[in-house]
Design a protein around this motif. Structure first.
Motif, short mmCIF file in Angstrom:
data_model
loop_
_atom_site.label_atom_id
_atom_site.label_comp_id
_atom_site.label_asym_id
_atom_site.label_seq_id
_atom_site.Cartn_x
_atom_site.Cartn_y
_atom_site.Cartn_z
N ASN A 1 0.81 -1.22 0.00
CA ASN A 1 0.00 0.00 0.00
C ASN A 1 0.84 1.27 0.00
OD1 ASN A 1 -2.77 -1.01 0.09
ND2 ASN A 1 -2.21 -1.87 2.08
N THR A 2 1.99 1.22 0.68
CA THR A 2 2.74 2.47 0.88
C THR A 2 3.96 2.63 -0.01
OG1 THR A 2 4.08 1.48 2.64
CG2 THR A 2 2.01 2.57 3.30
N HIS A 3 4.58 1.52 -0.44
CA HIS A 3 5.77 1.57 -1.30
C HIS A 3 5.68 0.48 -2.36
CE1 HIS A 3 7.32 3.79 2.20
NE2 HIS A 3 8.28 4.25 1.43
N PRO A 4 4.61 0.48 -3.17
CA PRO A 4 4.44 -0.63 -4.11
C PRO A 4 5.55 -0.69 -5.15
CG PRO A 4 2.84 1.11 -4.56
CD PRO A 4 3.53 1.48 -3.29
N ARG A 5 6.07 -1.89 -5.39
CA ARG A 5 7.01 -2.15 -6.48
C ARG A 5 6.24 -2.96 -7.52
NH1 ARG A 5 12.46 -2.32 -4.33
NH2 ARG A 5 13.17 -3.21 -6.31
N LEU A 6 6.20 -2.48 -8.73
CA LEU A 6 5.37 -3.11 -9.74
C LEU A 6 6.17 -4.16 -10.51
CD1 LEU A 6 2.41 -2.52 -10.33
CD2 LEU A 6 3.13 -1.19 -12.34
N VAL A 7 5.58 -5.35 -10.60
CA VAL A 7 6.12 -6.42 -11.44
C VAL A 7 5.38 -6.32 -12.79
CG1 VAL A 7 6.39 -8.92 -11.70
CG2 VAL A 7 6.49 -7.88 -9.43
N THR A 8 6.14 -6.20 -13.87
CA THR A 8 5.53 -6.11 -15.19
C THR A 8 6.14 -7.19 -16.09
OG1 THR A 8 7.13 -4.66 -16.30
CG2 THR A 8 5.50 -3.59 -14.85
N PRO A 9 5.51 -7.46 -17.24
CA PRO A 9 6.06 -8.49 -18.12
C PRO A 9 7.50 -8.23 -18.57
CG PRO A 9 3.78 -8.05 -18.71
CD PRO A 9 4.16 -7.02 -17.68
N ILE A 10 7.91 -6.96 -18.59
CA ILE A 10 9.29 -6.68 -19.01
C ILE A 10 10.20 -6.30 -17.85
CG2 ILE A 10 8.67 -6.02 -21.37
CD1 ILE A 10 8.98 -3.07 -20.47
N ASP A 11 9.66 -6.24 -16.64
CA ASP A 11 10.46 -5.78 -15.50
C ASP A 11 10.13 -6.60 -14.26
OD1 ASP A 11 12.21 -4.31 -14.00
OD2 ASP A 11 10.89 -2.58 -13.75
N PRO A 12 10.77 -7.76 -14.09
CA PRO A 12 10.53 -8.55 -12.87
C PRO A 12 11.08 -7.83 -11.64
CG PRO A 12 12.31 -9.51 -14.16
CD PRO A 12 11.76 -8.38 -14.98
N LEU A 13 10.64 -8.27 -10.48
CA LEU A 13 11.19 -7.78 -9.20
C LEU A 13 12.22 -8.79 -8.73
CD1 LEU A 13 11.08 -5.82 -6.78
CD2 LEU A 13 9.23 -7.23 -5.85
N GLU A 14 13.41 -8.30 -8.37
CA GLU A 14 14.47 -9.22 -7.96
C GLU A 14 15.21 -8.64 -6.77
OE1 GLU A 14 16.96 -11.37 -10.97
OE2 GLU A 14 18.59 -10.26 -10.02
N ALA A 15 15.62 -9.50 -5.86
CA ALA A 15 16.40 -9.08 -4.70
C ALA A 15 17.37 -10.20 -4.33
CB ALA A 15 15.50 -8.76 -3.51
N THR A 16 18.46 -9.80 -3.67
CA THR A 16 19.50 -10.75 -3.26
C THR A 16 19.87 -10.51 -1.80
OG1 THR A 16 20.42 -10.93 -5.49
CG2 THR A 16 21.88 -11.50 -3.69
N MET A 17 20.12 -11.60 -1.09
CA MET A 17 20.60 -11.56 0.29
C MET A 17 21.83 -12.46 0.40
SD MET A 17 18.62 -13.02 3.70
CE MET A 17 18.53 -14.70 3.04
N THR A 18 22.86 -11.99 1.10
CA THR A 18 24.05 -12.80 1.33
C THR A 18 24.34 -12.89 2.82
OG1 THR A 18 25.03 -12.22 -0.81
CG2 THR A 18 26.54 -13.03 0.89
N TRP A 19 24.59 -14.10 3.28
CA TRP A 19 25.13 -14.33 4.62
C TRP A 19 26.59 -14.73 4.45
CZ3 TRP A 19 20.92 -18.47 6.13
CH2 TRP A 19 19.66 -17.85 6.22
N SER A 20 27.49 -14.01 5.12
CA SER A 20 28.91 -14.39 5.09
C SER A 20 29.38 -14.52 6.52
CB SER A 20 29.74 -13.37 4.31
OG SER A 20 29.56 -12.06 4.84
N TRP A 21 30.34 -15.42 6.76
CA TRP A 21 30.72 -15.71 8.14
C TRP A 21 32.22 -15.94 8.27
CZ3 TRP A 21 27.35 -18.72 5.22
CH2 TRP A 21 27.90 -19.88 4.66
N ARG A 22 32.66 -15.79 9.51
CA ARG A 22 34.04 -16.16 9.85
C ARG A 22 34.05 -16.63 11.29
NH1 ARG A 22 37.22 -12.18 12.57
NH2 ARG A 22 35.99 -10.32 13.03
N ARG A 23 34.96 -17.54 11.56
CA ARG A 23 35.10 -18.03 12.93
C ARG A 23 35.90 -17.01 13.76
NH1 ARG A 23 34.81 -22.93 10.33
NH2 ARG A 23 33.51 -24.46 11.42
N LEU A 24 35.58 -16.95 15.04
CA LEU A 24 36.27 -16.00 15.93
C LEU A 24 37.22 -16.77 16.84
CD1 LEU A 24 33.26 -13.74 16.92
CD2 LEU A 24 34.98 -13.35 15.14
#
Length: 262
Positions: free
Chosen positions: A239-262
């Protein structure tokens, strides 16, 4: 294609993806340590085609008001795809792709794809929503449940948001931005340079949650787990921040988890 569990490995890291249980990540093990809370509802589930709550389950779709089921009365929460069975499109030792076709009660046909890639010290998920017919508003996000404690000290959560979305009594953003408040949180924060949150289990492990998106919900009100949820818009964002998916413009997002031992 089957929806049996998928195991990815790289070095001493192992991820289990569960297409049949809502396309969620069921497990992330580093050596013999499990980072995600275990159980049917936990792990890390995809939030699509919306994230968090929609006020009263209603959103404006062009000139039409759509009504979603109130699965968190009086609101609708976390999309529909976590309740469905996904299909495996392809899988290898350290990479897999799964898909989900949007169905009723969501009013528009579309396809959601998640690509999982595991390396020895990082795990990346990319999710996209495509339509071949109507355009529609959508959101993408992830809801991981990280174990608060890995056997020693509780996790420390470190991030520097630009603002916090003021939360109303109905748990939804009021539209006002406020100075970030200290924990406990069940709140949405703005990070316009991209999400960057560091989880540190002292003496054990450091894990960074990163995304190019600018919204993150942090939830730490539960004893067993802490959630750090990158997403393409705030709660009630259809309702407040709509992102439109259209036939020529998909919606895409990426998340990465990276880690190291302490």
């Amino acid at each position: 294609m089957s929806n049996e569990d998928i195991t990815l490995t790289a070095g001493d890291a192992e991820v289990t993806v569960t297409p049949g249980n809502g396309g969620r990540i069921g497990s992330l093990r580093i050596g013999d340590v499990e980072l995600l809370r275990q159980g049917q509802k936990f792990g890390c589930f995809p939030m699509v085609p919306w994230c968090g709550r929609i006020r009263d389950g209603r959103f404006l779709d062009g000139a039409t008001v759509q009504q979603m089921p109130l699965n968190a009365p009086p609101h609708a929460i976390h999309g529909t795809a976590r309740d469905g069975a996904w299909r495996t499109a392809r899988t290898g030792t350290s990479e897999a792709v799964i898909t989900y076709d949007l169905l009723a009660p969501w009013p528009h046909p579309g396809r959601v794809t998640q690509l999982f890639t595991l390396t020895e010290d990082a795990f990346t998920v990319t999710m996209s929503v495509e339509t071949y017919e109507d355009s529609f508003p959508a959101q993408i996000g992830w809801h991981p449940w990280f174990n608060r404690n890995l056997g020693q000290e509780d996790v420390q959560v470190d991030f520097t948001p630009a603002w916090q979305e003021e939360r109303g009594e109905d748990h939804l953003p009021t539209g006002h931005r406020i100075e970030p408040k200290p924990s406990p949180w069940d709140d949405c924060f703005g990070m316009p340079d991209g999400v960057g949150v560091t989880l540190t289990w002292p003496g054990q492990l450091e894990l960074k949650v990163a995304s190019r998106e600018e919204w993150v919900v942090v939830y730490d009100e539960q004893e067993a787990a802490v959630c750090v949820e990158p997403q393409t818009g705030p709660p009630n964002g259809l309702n407040t921040h709509p992102r439109l998916v259209t036939p020529i413009d998909p919606l895409e997002a990426t998340m990465t988890w990276s880690w190291r031992r302490l």
